[in-house]
Design a protein around this motif. Structure first.
Motif, PDB file in Angstrom:
ATOM      1  N   ILE A 120      66.462 -43.687  63.047  1.00 35.29           N
ATOM      2  CA  ILE A 120      65.623 -43.667  64.347  1.00 35.29           C
ATOM      3  C   ILE A 120      65.886 -42.855  65.008  1.00 35.29           C
ATOM      4  O   ILE A 120      64.838 -42.573  66.073  1.00 35.29           O
ATOM      5  N   SER A 121      66.801 -42.391  65.423  1.00 37.77           N
ATOM      6  CA  SER A 121      66.856 -40.642  66.256  1.00 37.77           C
ATOM      7  C   SER A 121      66.514 -39.392  65.341  1.00 37.77           C
ATOM      8  O   SER A 121      65.958 -38.138  65.977  1.00 37.77           O
ATOM      9  N   GLY A 122      65.665 -39.547  64.314  1.00 36.27           N
ATOM     10  CA  GLY A 122      64.922 -38.746  63.846  1.00 36.27           C
ATOM     11  C   GLY A 122      65.778 -37.482  62.624  1.00 36.27           C
ATOM     12  O   GLY A 122      64.739 -36.644  61.692  1.00 36.27           O
ATOM     13  N   GLN A 123      66.916 -37.934  62.009  1.00 37.67           N
ATOM     14  CA  GLN A 123      67.791 -37.446  61.753  1.00 37.67           C
ATOM     15  C   GLN A 123      67.475 -37.621  59.668  1.00 37.67           C
ATOM     16  O   GLN A 123      66.911 -38.805  60.180  1.00 37.67           O
ATOM     17  N   ILE A 124      67.350 -36.733  58.993  1.00 36.30           N
ATOM     18  CA  ILE A 124      66.794 -36.468  57.151  1.00 36.30           C
ATOM     19  C   ILE A 124      68.673 -36.950  57.098  1.00 36.30           C
ATOM     20  O   ILE A 124      69.489 -35.901  56.449  1.00 36.30           O
ATOM     21  N   PHE A 125      68.219 -38.113  55.771  1.00 32.83           N
ATOM     22  CA  PHE A 125      69.863 -37.847  55.325  1.00 32.83           C
ATOM     23  C   PHE A 125      69.497 -38.823  53.660  1.00 32.83           C
ATOM     24  O   PHE A 125      68.061 -39.359  53.737  1.00 32.83           O
ATOM     25  N   ASN A 126      70.239 -38.667  52.928  1.00 33.32           N
ATOM     26  CA  ASN A 126      70.370 -39.071  51.035  1.00 33.32           C
ATOM     27  C   ASN A 126      70.293 -40.337  51.357  1.00 33.32           C
ATOM     28  O   ASN A 126      71.544 -40.843  51.867  1.00 33.32           O
ATOM     29  N   GLY A 127      69.966 -41.294  50.959  1.00 31.80           N
ATOM     30  CA  GLY A 127      69.826 -42.914  51.078  1.00 31.80           C
ATOM     31  C   GLY A 127      69.021 -43.562  49.733  1.00 31.80           C
ATOM     32  O   GLY A 127      68.316 -43.124  49.494  1.00 31.80           O
ATOM     33  N   ALA A 128      69.264 -44.991  49.777  1.00 32.37           N
ATOM     34  CA  ALA A 128      68.301 -45.165  48.508  1.00 32.37           C
ATOM     35  C   ALA A 128      68.213 -46.806  49.462  1.00 32.37           C
ATOM     36  O   ALA A 128      69.278 -47.395  49.711  1.00 32.37           O
ATOM     37  N   VAL A 129      66.814 -46.873  49.357  1.00 29.45           N
ATOM     38  CA  VAL A 129      66.206 -48.326  50.193  1.00 29.45           C
ATOM     39  C   VAL A 129      65.594 -49.223  49.396  1.00 29.45           C
ATOM     40  O   VAL A 129      64.821 -48.186  48.816  1.00 29.45           O
ATOM     41  N   ASP A 130      65.552 -50.091  49.246  1.00 26.41           N
ATOM     42  CA  ASP A 130      64.587 -51.315  48.465  1.00 26.41           C
ATOM     43  C   ASP A 130      63.308 -51.526  49.305  1.00 26.41           C
ATOM     44  O   ASP A 130      62.132 -51.442  48.092  1.00 26.41           O
ATOM     45  N   LYS A 131      63.224 -51.671  50.533  1.00 30.40           N
ATOM     46  CA  LYS A 131      61.973 -52.096  51.094  1.00 30.40           C
ATOM     47  C   LYS A 131      60.992 -50.827  51.165  1.00 30.40           C
ATOM     48  O   LYS A 131      61.331 -50.073  51.230  1.00 30.40           O
ATOM     49  N   ARG A 132      60.078 -51.328  51.821  1.00 31.23           N
ATOM     50  CA  ARG A 132      58.736 -50.473  51.597  1.00 31.23           C
ATOM     51  C   ARG A 132      58.757 -49.628  52.716  1.00 31.23           C
ATOM     52  O   ARG A 132      58.801 -50.538  54.206  1.00 31.23           O
ATOM     53  N   LEU A 133      58.582 -48.132  53.428  1.00 28.16           N
ATOM     54  CA  LEU A 133      58.584 -48.582  54.675  1.00 28.16           C
ATOM     55  C   LEU A 133      57.820 -47.144  54.444  1.00 28.16           C
ATOM     56  O   LEU A 133      57.232 -46.428  53.666  1.00 28.16           O
ATOM     57  N   PRO A 134      56.827 -46.887  55.751  1.00 28.22           N
ATOM     58  CA  PRO A 134      56.128 -45.762  55.553  1.00 28.22           C
ATOM     59  C   PRO A 134      56.775 -44.676  55.741  1.00 28.22           C
ATOM     60  O   PRO A 134      57.824 -43.918  55.705  1.00 28.22           O
ATOM     61  N   ILE A 135      55.648 -43.757  55.426  1.00 29.30           N
ATOM     62  CA  ILE A 135      55.908 -42.041  55.068  1.00 29.30           C
ATOM     63  C   ILE A 135      55.210 -41.350  56.516  1.00 29.30           C
ATOM     64  O   ILE A 135      54.210 -41.410  56.294  1.00 29.30           O
ATOM     65  N   LEU A 136      56.567 -40.001  56.657  1.00 28.18           N
ATOM     66  CA  LEU A 136      56.165 -39.314  57.555  1.00 28.18           C
ATOM     67  C   LEU A 136      56.204 -38.015  56.934  1.00 28.18           C
ATOM     68  O   LEU A 136      56.915 -37.563  56.314  1.00 28.18           O
ATOM     69  N   SER A 137      55.735 -37.050  57.933  1.00 26.92           N
ATOM     70  CA  SER A 137      55.507 -35.556  57.617  1.00 26.92           C
ATOM     71  C   SER A 137      55.560 -34.866  58.150  1.00 26.92           C
ATOM     72  O   SER A 137      55.135 -35.591  59.196  1.00 26.92           O
ATOM     73  N   GLY A 138      55.900 -33.362  58.036  1.00 29.15           N
ATOM     74  CA  GLY A 138      55.734 -32.636  59.455  1.00 29.15           C
ATOM     75  C   GLY A 138      56.178 -31.487  58.913  1.00 29.15           C
ATOM     76  O   GLY A 138      56.719 -30.849  57.653  1.00 29.15           O
ATOM     77  N   PRO A 139      56.117 -29.890  59.930  1.00 31.09           N
ATOM     78  CA  PRO A 139      56.669 -29.087  59.423  1.00 31.09           C
ATOM     79  C   PRO A 139      58.125 -29.125  59.509  1.00 31.09           C
ATOM     80  O   PRO A 139      58.498 -29.662  59.858  1.00 31.09           O
ATOM     81  N   ILE A 140      58.791 -28.146  58.785  1.00 30.96           N
ATOM     82  CA  ILE A 140      60.285 -28.225  58.099  1.00 30.96           C
ATOM     83  C   ILE A 140      61.061 -28.019  59.918  1.00 30.96           C
ATOM     84  O   ILE A 140      60.802 -27.069  60.749  1.00 30.96           O
ATOM     85  N   GLY A 141      61.574 -28.962  60.392  1.00 34.51           N
ATOM     86  CA  GLY A 141      62.482 -28.659  61.571  1.00 34.51           C
ATOM     87  C   GLY A 141      61.556 -29.877  62.994  1.00 34.51           C
ATOM     88  O   GLY A 141      61.875 -29.869  63.848  1.00 34.51           O
ATOM     89  N   HIS A 142      60.133 -30.496  61.833  1.00 33.52           N
ATOM     90  CA  HIS A 142      59.708 -31.134  63.122  1.00 33.52           C
ATOM     91  C   HIS A 142      60.564 -32.836  63.120  1.00 33.52           C
ATOM     92  O   HIS A 142      59.125 -33.601  63.282  1.00 33.52           O
ATOM     93  N   ASN A 143      61.110 -33.423  62.295  1.00 32.08           N
ATOM     94  CA  ASN A 143      61.395 -35.094  61.796  1.00 32.08           C
ATOM     95  C   ASN A 143      61.875 -35.551  62.946  1.00 32.08           C
ATOM     96  O   ASN A 143      61.173 -37.054  62.672  1.00 32.08           O
ATOM     97  N   GLU A 144      62.383 -34.613  63.784  1.00 31.55           N
ATOM     98  CA  GLU A 144      62.280 -35.512  65.085  1.00 31.55           C
ATOM     99  C   GLU A 144      61.396 -36.499  66.273  1.00 31.55           C
ATOM    100  O   GLU A 144      61.109 -37.275  66.252  1.00 31.55           O
ATOM    101  N   THR A 145      60.835 -35.028  65.987  1.00 30.56           N
ATOM    102  CA  THR A 145      59.195 -34.980  67.187  1.00 30.56           C
ATOM    103  C   THR A 145      58.019 -36.307  66.087  1.00 30.56           C
ATOM    104  O   THR A 145      57.936 -37.166  67.207  1.00 30.56           O
ATOM    105  N   VAL A 146      58.459 -36.393  65.149  1.00 30.48           N
ATOM    106  CA  VAL A 146      57.837 -37.062  64.138  1.00 30.48           C
ATOM    107  C   VAL A 146      57.655 -38.505  64.090  1.00 30.48           C
ATOM    108  O   VAL A 146      57.284 -39.269  64.892  1.00 30.48           O
ATOM    109  N   VAL A 147      59.761 -38.530  64.144  1.00 26.97           N
ATOM    110  CA  VAL A 147      59.684 -39.804  64.149  1.00 26.97           C
ATOM    111  C   VAL A 147      59.925 -40.730  65.721  1.00 26.97           C
ATOM    112  O   VAL A 147      59.271 -41.762  65.553  1.00 26.97           O
TER     113      VAL A 147
END
Length: 237
Positions: A120-147
């Motif tokens: 929820i804070s925009g941090q990227i981490f490795n993990g596995a999840v079964d539920k369907r999630l939206p897909i977000l994308s953007g330039p490197i370093g902009h993940n927090e802005t996109v979230v």
């Protein structure tokens, strides 16, 4: 000196003080590692869904060495926070032989298109999840802005019963996305929230006029928008 009683008294007192200090220190060292003060219970507190107790125990066992008083809590905290799903850990001593580990897991909100999950804070981490999630994308370093933008638009879309399946920020700082009803939208660079809200108010009428679902909407106009049956190579998904 041996005939100086005052000096002898001072020397004796000094030696007694040093002896007492050494005895106290030795007793303290023994007490630190005494069976009475060895940690024999670890309490995990928190809503833990994605990390097993075995994983926690494995990390804690390697990190906690010594008795109740001389455990390296900082080392254990750092080790636990390296687990993928863990956001924050607080560790407290619970007299006389227990440790409380307060755990906060990450709240996953989306997938990052180039790899990983987003919390929820925009941090990227490795993990596995079964539920369907939206897909977000953007330039490197902009993940927090996109979230942050995704969360803002998600809240705005709630009254309309629609969510965002995709959201993208380009290198030119232009936004585009796809709604859960299948409509691809070009949002532009500014006034994103007001543009999509204006479109949602008129969407039912637009669909009625076209007698079909709107597959693409260009919202980059100052005072309106255009819709069509397909993307036709424009910005969108």
């Amino acid at each position: 000196m041996w005939h100086n009683y005052r000096a002898l008294n001072k020397l004796s007192l000094g030696m007694i003080f040093i002896s007492l200090a050494l005895i106290t220190y030795a007793g303290f060292k023994v007490a630190l590692n005494a069976e009475l003060f060895m940690v024999n219970r670890i309490n995990f507190v928190g809503d833990i869904k994605h990390v097993s107790r075995d994983q926690f125990n494995s990390v804690v066992t390697k990190s906690f060495k010594g008795g109740f008083f001389n455990l390296n809590l900082r080392e254990a905290k750092v080790s636990l926070e390296q687990l993928s799903w863990i956001k924050n850990v607080e560790i407290k001593r619970n007299w006389p032989n227990a440790i409380d580990v307060l755990v906060s897991e990450r709240n996953v909100v989306a997938r990052w298109e180039s790899g990983g999950l987003l919390d929820i804070s925009g941090q990227i981490f490795n993990g596995a999840v079964d539920k369907r999630l939206p897909i977000l994308s953007g330039p490197i370093g902009h993940n927090e802005t996109v979230v942050a933008q995704y969360l803002k638009l998600t809240e705005l879309l709630k009254p309309y019963g629609v969510t965002l399946d995709r959201l993208r920020l380009t290198k030119q700082q232009s936004w585009s996305g796809r709604l859960s009803n299948g409509t691809a939208v070009a949002l532009g660079k500014r006034n994103i929230a007001s543009r999509i809200e204006r479109f949602m108010r008129f969407l039912p009428g637009s669909q009625a006029r076209h007698k079909s679902s709107v597959e693409f909407a260009d919202l980059r106009y100052a005072n309106g928008f255009s819709v069509g049956p397909s993307v036709n190579g424009k910005d969108g998904f």
